[in-house]
Design a protein around this motif. Sequence first.
Motif, PDB file in Angstrom:
ATOM      1  N   VAL A  13       1.012  -0.861  -0.135  1.00  0.00           N
ATOM      2  CA  VAL A  13       0.273   0.288  -0.341  1.00  0.00           C
ATOM      3  C   VAL A  13       0.950   1.178   0.066  1.00  0.00           C
ATOM      4  N   ILE A  14       0.583   2.122  -1.019  1.00  0.00           N
ATOM      5  CA  ILE A  14       1.164   2.797  -1.045  1.00  0.00           C
ATOM      6  C   ILE A  14       0.464   4.343  -0.462  1.00  0.00           C
ATOM      7  N   GLN A  15       0.981   5.396  -0.289  1.00  0.00           N
ATOM      8  CA  GLN A  15       0.023   6.473   0.920  1.00  0.00           C
ATOM      9  C   GLN A  15       0.615   7.253   0.714  1.00  0.00           C
ATOM     10  N   VAL A  16      -0.472   8.329   0.143  1.00  0.00           N
ATOM     11  CA  VAL A  16       0.065   9.736   0.026  1.00  0.00           C
ATOM     12  C   VAL A  16      -1.466  10.743   0.437  1.00  0.00           C
ATOM     13  N   GLY A  17      -0.678  11.679   1.319  1.00  0.00           N
ATOM     14  CA  GLY A  17      -2.256  12.171   2.038  1.00  0.00           C
ATOM     15  C   GLY A  17      -3.123  11.014   2.757  1.00  0.00           C
ATOM     16  N   ASN A  18      -4.607  11.269   2.290  1.00  0.00           N
ATOM     17  CA  ASN A  18      -5.840  10.751   2.733  1.00  0.00           C
ATOM     18  C   ASN A  18      -5.942   9.568   1.330  1.00  0.00           C
ATOM     19  N   ARG A  19      -5.353   9.637  -0.019  1.00  0.00           N
ATOM     20  CA  ARG A  19      -5.034   8.552  -1.287  1.00  0.00           C
ATOM     21  C   ARG A  19      -4.210   7.387  -0.938  1.00  0.00           C
ATOM     22  N   LYS A  20      -4.962   6.190  -0.647  1.00  0.00           N
ATOM     23  CA  LYS A  20      -3.748   5.202  -1.464  1.00  0.00           C
ATOM     24  C   LYS A  20      -4.190   4.711  -2.295  1.00  0.00           C
ATOM     25  N   ALA A  39      -6.241   2.120  -7.070  1.00  0.00           N
ATOM     26  CA  ALA A  39      -5.988   3.627  -6.560  1.00  0.00           C
ATOM     27  C   ALA A  39      -7.433   4.196  -7.631  1.00  0.00           C
ATOM     28  N   PRO A  40      -7.678   5.624  -6.636  1.00  0.00           N
ATOM     29  CA  PRO A  40      -8.921   6.472  -7.243  1.00  0.00           C
ATOM     30  C   PRO A  40      -8.773   6.328  -8.686  1.00  0.00           C
ATOM     31  N   LYS A  41     -10.193   6.302  -9.075  1.00  0.00           N
ATOM     32  CA  LYS A  41      -9.780   6.742 -10.272  1.00  0.00           C
ATOM     33  C   LYS A  41      -9.632   7.613 -11.266  1.00  0.00           C
ATOM     34  N   ASP A  42      -9.396   8.542 -10.541  1.00  0.00           N
ATOM     35  CA  ASP A  42      -8.463   9.898 -10.502  1.00  0.00           C
ATOM     36  C   ASP A  42      -7.022  10.001 -10.997  1.00  0.00           C
ATOM     37  N   ILE A  43      -6.465   9.156 -10.356  1.00  0.00           N
ATOM     38  CA  ILE A  43      -4.797   8.774 -10.284  1.00  0.00           C
ATOM     39  C   ILE A  43      -5.091   8.290 -11.592  1.00  0.00           C
ATOM     40  N   LYS A  44      -3.633   8.465 -12.655  1.00  0.00           N
ATOM     41  CA  LYS A  44      -3.289   7.936 -13.786  1.00  0.00           C
ATOM     42  C   LYS A  44      -2.298   6.276 -13.672  1.00  0.00           C
ATOM     43  N   ILE A  45      -2.714   5.440 -13.487  1.00  0.00           N
ATOM     44  CA  ILE A  45      -1.321   4.673 -13.827  1.00  0.00           C
ATOM     45  C   ILE A  45      -0.950   4.292 -15.089  1.00  0.00           C
ATOM     46  N   TYR A  46       1.121   4.319 -15.793  1.00  0.00           N
ATOM     47  CA  TYR A  46       1.244   4.122 -16.987  1.00  0.00           C
ATOM     48  C   TYR A  46       2.594   3.075 -16.433  1.00  0.00           C
ATOM     49  N   ARG A  47       2.285   2.462 -18.212  1.00  0.00           N
ATOM     50  CA  ARG A  47       3.931   2.564 -17.617  1.00  0.00           C
ATOM     51  C   ARG A  47       5.164   2.741 -18.335  1.00  0.00           C
ATOM     52  N   GLU A  48       5.817   2.306 -17.832  1.00  0.00           N
ATOM     53  CA  GLU A  48       7.564   3.966 -17.529  1.00  0.00           C
ATOM     54  C   GLU A  48       7.013   4.203 -19.153  1.00  0.00           C
ATOM     55  N   GLU A  49       7.107   3.158 -19.893  1.00  0.00           N
ATOM     56  CA  GLU A  49       7.881   3.848 -21.291  1.00  0.00           C
ATOM     57  C   GLU A  49       6.653   4.208 -22.015  1.00  0.00           C
ATOM     58  N   VAL A  50       5.509   4.243 -21.828  1.00  0.00           N
ATOM     59  CA  VAL A  50       4.155   5.143 -22.339  1.00  0.00           C
ATOM     60  C   VAL A  50       4.378   6.248 -21.386  1.00  0.00           C
ATOM     61  N   TYR A  51       4.211   6.097 -20.121  1.00  0.00           N
ATOM     62  CA  TYR A  51       4.657   7.747 -20.011  1.00  0.00           C
ATOM     63  C   TYR A  51       5.461   8.586 -20.354  1.00  0.00           C
ATOM     64  N   GLU A  52       6.753   8.015 -20.663  1.00  0.00           N
ATOM     65  CA  GLU A  52       7.682   9.277 -21.053  1.00  0.00           C
ATOM     66  C   GLU A  52       7.150   8.890 -22.624  1.00  0.00           C
ATOM     67  N   GLU A  53       6.385   8.803 -23.007  1.00  0.00           N
ATOM     68  CA  GLU A  53       6.254   9.048 -24.584  1.00  0.00           C
ATOM     69  C   GLU A  53       4.662  10.328 -24.544  1.00  0.00           C
ATOM     70  N   ILE A  54       4.238  10.557 -23.136  1.00  0.00           N
ATOM     71  CA  ILE A  54       3.425  11.356 -23.200  1.00  0.00           C
ATOM     72  C   ILE A  54       4.137  12.876 -23.048  1.00  0.00           C
ATOM     73  N   VAL A  55       4.589  12.256 -21.859  1.00  0.00           N
ATOM     74  CA  VAL A  55       5.632  13.468 -21.326  1.00  0.00           C
ATOM     75  C   VAL A  55       6.673  14.691 -22.541  1.00  0.00           C
ATOM     76  N   LYS A  56       6.489  13.701 -23.494  1.00  0.00           N
ATOM     77  CA  LYS A  56       7.621  13.928 -24.658  1.00  0.00           C
ATOM     78  C   LYS A  56       6.519  14.922 -25.275  1.00  0.00           C
ATOM     79  N   GLN A  57       5.632  13.881 -25.889  1.00  0.00           N
ATOM     80  CA  GLN A  57       4.635  14.344 -26.290  1.00  0.00           C
ATOM     81  C   GLN A  57       4.239  15.826 -26.019  1.00  0.00           C
ATOM     82  N   ASN A  58       3.900  15.721 -24.801  1.00  0.00           N
ATOM     83  CA  ASN A  58       3.337  17.792 -24.489  1.00  0.00           C
ATOM     84  C   ASN A  58       4.231  18.221 -24.777  1.00  0.00           C
TER      85      ASN A  58
END
Length: 88
Positions: A13-20, A39-58
Amino acid sequence: MLILSRKIGESIVIQVGNRKIKLIMVEQDNGSIKIGFEAPKDIKIYREEVYEEIVKQNKAALESDVNRLEKVKTSIPKLVKKDNKQNT
């Protein structure tokens, strides 16, 4: 880096504030581990290579927007001068 050992069916379990976020070890097969996430639905969970591509495109989109704004910035004085000449 924290390294933890878990068996199939056990979780972390990873807790940040009151979110787990709960990571559940689901399956291990041929050197691959399947992990489930709760996880709460508003928390996005990505594979690292997908996340890096999103950051690159942004970043590319942001740079493109800045370049367009620079072109507009340099064009406005020219348009104002041209308009003033036509009105006189």
